[in-house]
Scaffold this active site. Structure first.
Site: not given
Length: 271
Positions: A88, A163, A187
Site C-alpha cells: 500500500k 483505503s 480499510s
C-alpha cells in the site's frame, strides 16, 4: 496445478504454496516475479491499482533469491523466499513515492522502509510496486487527486473500497499473491469484501504502524492496525506472524502471544 506454470500459480495458488515450490526448485523466483510483472502490466491499465513500480529492482532481487537457493540449504531460507507482493502506497518503501494520495506530498521518497515492509522483505518477499489509496487513507473509495480512481477487477464500473482498496483489487485480479494494508474503520476489511479476497485487521499493538503516512498519533494509534490482504486464507496466519512483534518506533506495540488458529474450538466462540 501439479505442473502449473508461473502464471497459473500466480492466479490460483497461495503465497504459502508458491514459497514451497520455490524452495523445492519447482519454479524460480525470477519466473514468479516475471509473471507478476506481466499480469500487473496486463490488468493495471483497466484497474489503476499499482501506481508506481520497481520492476527492475524486483527482477534483480529475484535473481539474487535464486542464486541464494542454489548455494544454501532450502530449509534455512525465510518463509517467503522469492515470493512477489505489493505494498500500500502509504507505507514507506525505499525508492517509491509515499504521497498517501495528497498532492502536497508529490515528489517525497522515503529513505528507509517502514518496519512492516522491512519484516516482509526480511522474510524473503519481493515488492513489485505500490498501490493506490484514498486521500490520506480517510475514505471508503480508493480515489485521490494524485493517482485518480482504482476500478474493481470484477466490474471496472464499481469501486474497490478503501483505503487499502487497490491492494484488494490487485490481489483480487490475480496479479499479486498478497499485499500489505492498514485499517482503522474497515480499510482492510471492506477492500477484502469488495474484491473477493481475505484480509485481517489485527489486535491493537500486535504489528507496528510506524513508517506509514498518516500514522495515527495518541489514542488514534490504538485503532490503526497494519495487516495483510491475501487471495488465500491460509496465508493470513503466516503473514501476521511475520509482521507481528514490538518495534522501538511504535510505542503502542507490545508482545502478544499468538496461538495456532487450528487449536481454536470454533463451536465455543460467540459470533
Amino acid at each position: 496445478r501439479e505442473n502449473g506454470s508461473p502464471l497459473e500459480l500466480l492466479r490460483s495458488a497461495s503465497a504459502t504454496e508458491v514459497a514451497t515450490r520455490i524452495r523445492r526448485k519447482q519454479v524460480s523466483s525470477r519466473d514468479m516475479v516475471d509473471a507478476c510483472i506481466a499480469e500487473v502490466e496486463r490488468v493495471n491499465p483497466v484497474l489503476n491499482a499499482v501506481v508506481a513500480t520497481r520492476f527492475d529492482e524486483a527482477r534483480a532481487e529475484a535473481e539474487l533469491a535464486d542464486q541464494r537457493l542454489a548455494s544454501e540449504d532450502a530449509s534455512t531460507l525465510p518463509p517467503l523466499h522469492g515470493v512477489p507482493c505489493t505494498i500500500k502506497e502509504c507505507f514507506a518503501l525505499v525508492g517509491m513515492p509515499q504521497t498517501s494520495g495528497l498532492p502536497a506530498r508529490v515528489g517525497f521518497r522515503p529513505s528507509e522502509d517502514a518496519p512492516a515492509v522491512t519484516r516482509l522483505r526480511e522474510a524473503g518477499a519481493i515488492p513489485v510496486g505500490v498501490t493506490n489509496v484514498s486521500e490520506l487513507c480517510m475514505w471508503m473509495e480508493s480515489f485521490n487527486r494524485v493517482y485518480g480512481r482504482t476500478n474493481n477487477p470484477y466490474d471496472p464500473s464499481r469501486i474497490v473500497g478503501g483505503s487499502s482498496g487497490s491492494e484488494g483489487a490487485i490481489v483480487g485480479s490475480g496479479a499479486s499473491l498478497f499485499g500489505l494494508g492498514s485499517d482503522v474503520g474497515g480499510s482492510i476489511r471492506m477492500p477484502a469484501f469488495f474484491n473477493g479476497v481475505f484480509g485481517h485487521k489485527c489486535s491493537a499493538g500486535l504489528i507496528p504502524n510506524s513508517g506509514q503516512y498518516p500514522e495515527g498519533d495518541g489514542a488514534a494509534g490504538t485503532y490503526l492496525s497494519t495487516g495483510p490482504i491475501a487471495r488465500r486464507a491460509e496465508d493470513l496466519s503466516m503473514l501476521v506472524r511475520i509482521l507481528a512483534g514490538p518495534h522501538e518506533s511504535d510505542p503502542n506495540t507490545r508482545p502478544i502471544p499468538l496461538r495456532d488458529p487450528n487449536s481454536v474450538d470454533l463451536s465455543r466462540l460467540r459470533v
